[in-house]
Design a protein around this motif. Structure first.
Motif, PDB file in Angstrom:
ATOM      1  N   SER A 162       0.821  -1.209   0.000  1.00 30.01           N
ATOM      2  CA  SER A 162       0.000   0.000   0.000  1.00 30.01           C
ATOM      3  C   SER A 162       0.855   1.258   0.000  1.00 30.01           C
ATOM      4  CB  SER A 162      -0.951   0.008   1.189  1.00 30.01           C
ATOM      5  OG  SER A 162      -0.237   0.017   2.404  1.00 30.01           O
ATOM      6  N   LYS A 163       2.028   1.202   0.624  1.00 27.96           N
ATOM      7  CA  LYS A 163       2.933   2.355   0.620  1.00 27.96           C
ATOM      8  C   LYS A 163       3.454   2.630  -0.788  1.00 27.96           C
ATOM      9  CE  LYS A 163       4.438   2.045   5.427  1.00 27.96           C
ATOM     10  NZ  LYS A 163       3.649   0.957   5.923  1.00 27.96           N
ATOM     11  N   ALA A 164       3.737   1.576  -1.537  1.00 31.63           N
ATOM     12  CA  ALA A 164       4.205   1.739  -2.914  1.00 31.63           C
ATOM     13  C   ALA A 164       3.116   2.382  -3.768  1.00 31.63           C
ATOM     14  CB  ALA A 164       4.609   0.391  -3.500  1.00 31.63           C
ATOM     15  N   GLU A 165       1.887   1.963  -3.573  1.00 32.93           N
ATOM     16  CA  GLU A 165       0.775   2.533  -4.333  1.00 32.93           C
ATOM     17  C   GLU A 165       0.572   4.000  -3.963  1.00 32.93           C
ATOM     18  OE1 GLU A 165      -3.217   0.593  -6.104  1.00 32.93           O
ATOM     19  OE2 GLU A 165      -2.802   0.201  -4.002  1.00 32.93           O
ATOM     20  N   LEU A 166       0.745   4.343  -2.693  1.00 29.26           N
ATOM     21  CA  LEU A 166       0.643   5.726  -2.232  1.00 29.26           C
ATOM     22  C   LEU A 166       1.695   6.592  -2.921  1.00 29.26           C
ATOM     23  CD1 LEU A 166      -0.510   7.864  -0.227  1.00 29.26           C
ATOM     24  CD2 LEU A 166       1.240   7.099   1.382  1.00 29.26           C
ATOM     25  N   VAL A 167       2.934   6.132  -2.948  1.00 31.04           N
ATOM     26  CA  VAL A 167       4.017   6.868  -3.598  1.00 31.04           C
ATOM     27  C   VAL A 167       3.730   7.028  -5.093  1.00 31.04           C
ATOM     28  CG1 VAL A 167       6.466   6.773  -4.234  1.00 31.04           C
ATOM     29  CG2 VAL A 167       5.772   6.267  -1.895  1.00 31.04           C
ATOM     30  N   GLY A 168       3.255   5.970  -5.733  1.00 27.35           N
ATOM     31  CA  GLY A 168       2.917   6.042  -7.154  1.00 27.35           C
ATOM     32  C   GLY A 168       1.841   7.086  -7.419  1.00 27.35           C
ATOM     33  N   GLY A 169       0.821   7.126  -6.591  1.00 27.91           N
ATOM     34  CA  GLY A 169      -0.242   8.115  -6.745  1.00 27.91           C
ATOM     35  C   GLY A 169       0.262   9.539  -6.599  1.00 27.91           C
ATOM     36  N   ILE A 170       1.102   9.747  -5.613  1.00 24.70           N
ATOM     37  CA  ILE A 170       1.677  11.080  -5.395  1.00 24.70           C
ATOM     38  C   ILE A 170       2.542  11.487  -6.594  1.00 24.70           C
ATOM     39  CG2 ILE A 170       3.330  12.387  -3.983  1.00 24.70           C
ATOM     40  CD1 ILE A 170       2.215  10.759  -1.545  1.00 24.70           C
ATOM     41  N   LEU A 171       3.347  10.560  -7.118  1.00 21.55           N
ATOM     42  CA  LEU A 171       4.182  10.853  -8.297  1.00 21.55           C
ATOM     43  C   LEU A 171       3.333  11.287  -9.487  1.00 21.55           C
ATOM     44  CD1 LEU A 171       6.917   8.053  -8.442  1.00 21.55           C
ATOM     45  CD2 LEU A 171       7.291  10.503  -8.251  1.00 21.55           C
ATOM     46  N   LEU A 172       2.235  10.587  -9.735  1.00 18.81           N
ATOM     47  CA  LEU A 172       1.390  10.926 -10.884  1.00 18.81           C
ATOM     48  C   LEU A 172       0.740  12.303 -10.713  1.00 18.81           C
ATOM     49  CD1 LEU A 172      -0.263   7.499 -11.740  1.00 18.81           C
ATOM     50  CD2 LEU A 172       1.650   8.626 -12.876  1.00 18.81           C
ATOM     51  N   ILE A 173       0.278  12.616  -9.522  1.00 16.41           N
ATOM     52  CA  ILE A 173      -0.315  13.933  -9.274  1.00 16.41           C
ATOM     53  C   ILE A 173       0.721  15.034  -9.488  1.00 16.41           C
ATOM     54  CG2 ILE A 173      -1.294  15.459  -7.510  1.00 16.41           C
ATOM     55  CD1 ILE A 173      -2.671  12.926  -6.355  1.00 16.41           C
ATOM     56  N   LEU A 174       1.920  14.831  -8.976  1.00 15.81           N
ATOM     57  CA  LEU A 174       2.978  15.831  -9.140  1.00 15.81           C
ATOM     58  C   LEU A 174       3.359  16.025 -10.607  1.00 15.81           C
ATOM     59  CD1 LEU A 174       5.277  15.023  -6.072  1.00 15.81           C
ATOM     60  CD2 LEU A 174       3.743  16.990  -6.390  1.00 15.81           C
ATOM     61  N   MET A 175       3.379  14.944 -11.378  1.00 15.43           N
ATOM     62  CA  MET A 175       3.684  15.066 -12.802  1.00 15.43           C
ATOM     63  C   MET A 175       2.577  15.849 -13.518  1.00 15.43           C
ATOM     64  SD  MET A 175       6.622  13.916 -13.331  1.00 15.43           S
ATOM     65  CE  MET A 175       6.500  14.266 -15.058  1.00 15.43           C
ATOM     66  N   GLY A 176       1.326  15.596 -13.177  1.00 14.17           N
ATOM     67  CA  GLY A 176       0.216  16.339 -13.770  1.00 14.17           C
ATOM     68  C   GLY A 176       0.295  17.819 -13.438  1.00 14.17           C
ATOM     69  N   LEU A 177       0.627  18.119 -12.202  1.00 16.56           N
ATOM     70  CA  LEU A 177       0.768  19.509 -11.771  1.00 16.56           C
ATOM     71  C   LEU A 177       1.919  20.188 -12.511  1.00 16.56           C
ATOM     72  CD1 LEU A 177      -0.308  21.672  -9.856  1.00 16.56           C
ATOM     73  CD2 LEU A 177       1.290  20.824  -8.123  1.00 16.56           C
ATOM     74  N   LYS A 178       3.017  19.485 -12.683  1.00 13.85           N
ATOM     75  CA  LYS A 178       4.168  20.027 -13.405  1.00 13.85           C
ATOM     76  C   LYS A 178       3.794  20.347 -14.853  1.00 13.85           C
ATOM     77  CE  LYS A 178       8.931  18.895 -14.777  1.00 13.85           C
ATOM     78  NZ  LYS A 178       8.794  19.035 -16.220  1.00 13.85           N
ATOM     79  N   ILE A 179       3.077  19.449 -15.511  1.00 12.84           N
ATOM     80  CA  ILE A 179       2.650  19.673 -16.900  1.00 12.84           C
ATOM     81  C   ILE A 179       1.754  20.912 -16.982  1.00 12.84           C
ATOM     82  CG2 ILE A 179       1.181  18.748 -18.747  1.00 12.84           C
ATOM     83  CD1 ILE A 179       2.256  15.927 -17.849  1.00 12.84           C
ATOM     84  N   LEU A 180       0.819  21.032 -16.073  1.00 14.97           N
ATOM     85  CA  LEU A 180      -0.101  22.177 -16.067  1.00 14.97           C
ATOM     86  C   LEU A 180       0.661  23.482 -15.833  1.00 14.97           C
ATOM     87  CD1 LEU A 180      -3.013  23.262 -16.106  1.00 14.97           C
ATOM     88  CD2 LEU A 180      -3.065  22.902 -13.637  1.00 14.97           C
ATOM     89  N   LEU A 181       1.526  23.498 -14.837  1.00 12.53           N
ATOM     90  CA  LEU A 181       2.252  24.726 -14.515  1.00 12.53           C
ATOM     91  C   LEU A 181       3.215  25.132 -15.635  1.00 12.53           C
ATOM     92  CD1 LEU A 181       2.972  24.146 -10.713  1.00 12.53           C
ATOM     93  CD2 LEU A 181       1.209  25.578 -11.759  1.00 12.53           C
ATOM     94  N   GLU A 182       3.847  24.147 -16.283  1.00  9.50           N
ATOM     95  CA  GLU A 182       4.724  24.468 -17.408  1.00  9.50           C
ATOM     96  C   GLU A 182       3.924  25.090 -18.550  1.00  9.50           C
ATOM     97  OE1 GLU A 182       6.750  20.826 -18.381  1.00  9.50           O
ATOM     98  OE2 GLU A 182       8.447  21.324 -17.092  1.00  9.50           O
ATOM     99  N   HIS A 183       2.773  24.526 -18.848  1.00  8.29           N
ATOM    100  CA  HIS A 183       1.953  25.048 -19.944  1.00  8.29           C
ATOM    101  C   HIS A 183       1.436  26.456 -19.623  1.00  8.29           C
ATOM    102  CE1 HIS A 183      -0.356  24.779 -23.610  1.00  8.29           C
ATOM    103  NE2 HIS A 183      -1.321  25.407 -22.959  1.00  8.29           N
ATOM    104  N   LEU A 184       1.092  26.681 -18.396  1.00  9.53           N
ATOM    105  CA  LEU A 184       0.616  28.002 -17.982  1.00  9.53           C
ATOM    106  C   LEU A 184       1.778  28.959 -17.767  1.00  9.53           C
ATOM    107  CD1 LEU A 184      -2.196  26.915 -15.486  1.00  9.53           C
ATOM    108  CD2 LEU A 184      -2.444  27.663 -17.864  1.00  9.53           C
ATOM    109  N   GLU A 185       2.993  28.460 -18.023  1.00 10.05           N
ATOM    110  CA  GLU A 185       4.258  29.220 -17.918  1.00 10.05           C
ATOM    111  C   GLU A 185       4.509  29.748 -16.509  1.00 10.05           C
ATOM    112  OE1 GLU A 185       4.307  32.057 -21.088  1.00 10.05           O
ATOM    113  OE2 GLU A 185       4.325  30.478 -22.603  1.00 10.05           O
ATOM    114  N   ILE A 186       4.070  28.974 -15.527  1.00 12.60           N
ATOM    115  CA  ILE A 186       4.365  29.299 -14.135  1.00 12.60           C
ATOM    116  C   ILE A 186       5.725  28.713 -13.775  1.00 12.60           C
ATOM    117  CG2 ILE A 186       3.631  28.947 -11.738  1.00 12.60           C
ATOM    118  CD1 ILE A 186       0.733  29.084 -12.796  1.00 12.60           C
ATOM    119  N   LEU A 187       6.040  27.532 -14.341  1.00 13.93           N
ATOM    120  CA  LEU A 187       7.365  26.942 -14.194  1.00 13.93           C
ATOM    121  C   LEU A 187       8.116  27.145 -15.502  1.00 13.93           C
ATOM    122  CD1 LEU A 187       6.754  23.450 -12.539  1.00 13.93           C
ATOM    123  CD2 LEU A 187       7.740  25.461 -11.491  1.00 13.93           C
ATOM    124  N   LEU A 188       9.379  27.397 -15.416  1.00 13.27           N
ATOM    125  CA  LEU A 188      10.158  27.544 -16.652  1.00 13.27           C
ATOM    126  C   LEU A 188      10.835  26.301 -16.970  1.00 13.27           C
ATOM    127  CD1 LEU A 188      11.448  31.142 -16.060  1.00 13.27           C
ATOM    128  CD2 LEU A 188       9.600  30.432 -17.539  1.00 13.27           C
TER     129      LEU A 188
END
Length: 188
Positions: A162-188
């Motif tokens: 269950s800990k591995a699944e938790l880490v996997g879920g967090i990784l996917l959310i962070l990747m989605g957030l990174k994609i969104l912020l890059e597109h909105l040009e909040i992250l360079l």
């Protein structure tokens, strides 16, 4: 999408298969059966690698319709998948404990653990990802992680699934957030 991001997504996607692999290893009451471990890893790896390709083809078919909102789609899909994985990791659901590796059992498990990869493939279409490389990487990483999941489950029990699944879920959310912020040009 860079190599590191692709590796992180591959690892995140493999966590469902890892959790089930741990349970499969746990169900081998005595010494590990390496042939069964390889069969389990092959099913999970092949399905995890094929599903993003199918999703990619679906995404390409509808690319013109959703090109202006692709970053939002990527963020929403990755977040939904990640949140689902986190909920599963915190739930009390028990994975089925049997060491069967027959076709019917393994296809059902492989499809169940790779549905997320289908959605990721749709996202990859909008991000112009090299789908051949992505499919191979997801397949290879899932294969390796699943094989060691069976071995790990056989040796150490179900403490970490269950800990591995938790880490996997967090990784996917962070990747989605990174994609969104890059597109909105909040992250360079």
């Amino acid at each position: 999408m860079g190599f590191v991001e692709l590796v992180l997504i591959s690892v995140g996607l493999a966590m469902d298969a890892f959790a089930v692999s741990i349970c499969k290893g746990l169900s081998m009451k005595k010494k590990i059966n390496h042939k069964k471990a390889l069969v389990i890893a092959l099913y999970f790896g092949i399905f995890q690698g094929a599903m993003p390709i199918i999703g990619y083809l679906l995404g390409v078919a509808f690319e013109d319709i959703v090109l202006s909102i692709d970053h939002w789609i990527a963020f929403i899909l990755l977040s939904i998948i990640g949140i689902g994985m986190i909920k599963e990791s915190l739930g009390d659901e028990e994975e089925s404990l049997n060491d069967k590796v027959d076709f019917k059992t393994m296809v059902v498990l492989a499809i169940a653990t790779s549905i997320d990869a289908l959605a990721i493939g749709v996202t990859f279409a909008f991000l112009q990802v090299n789908i051949g490389l992505a499919g191979l990487m997801i397949c290879a990483i899932t294969f390796i992680i699943s094989y060691f999941g069976v071995v790990f489950g056989n040796k150490f029990g179900d403490k970490f699934g269950s800990k591995a699944e938790l880490v996997g879920g967090i990784l996917l959310i962070l990747m989605g957030l990174k994609i969104l912020l890059e597109h909105l040009e909040i992250l360079l």
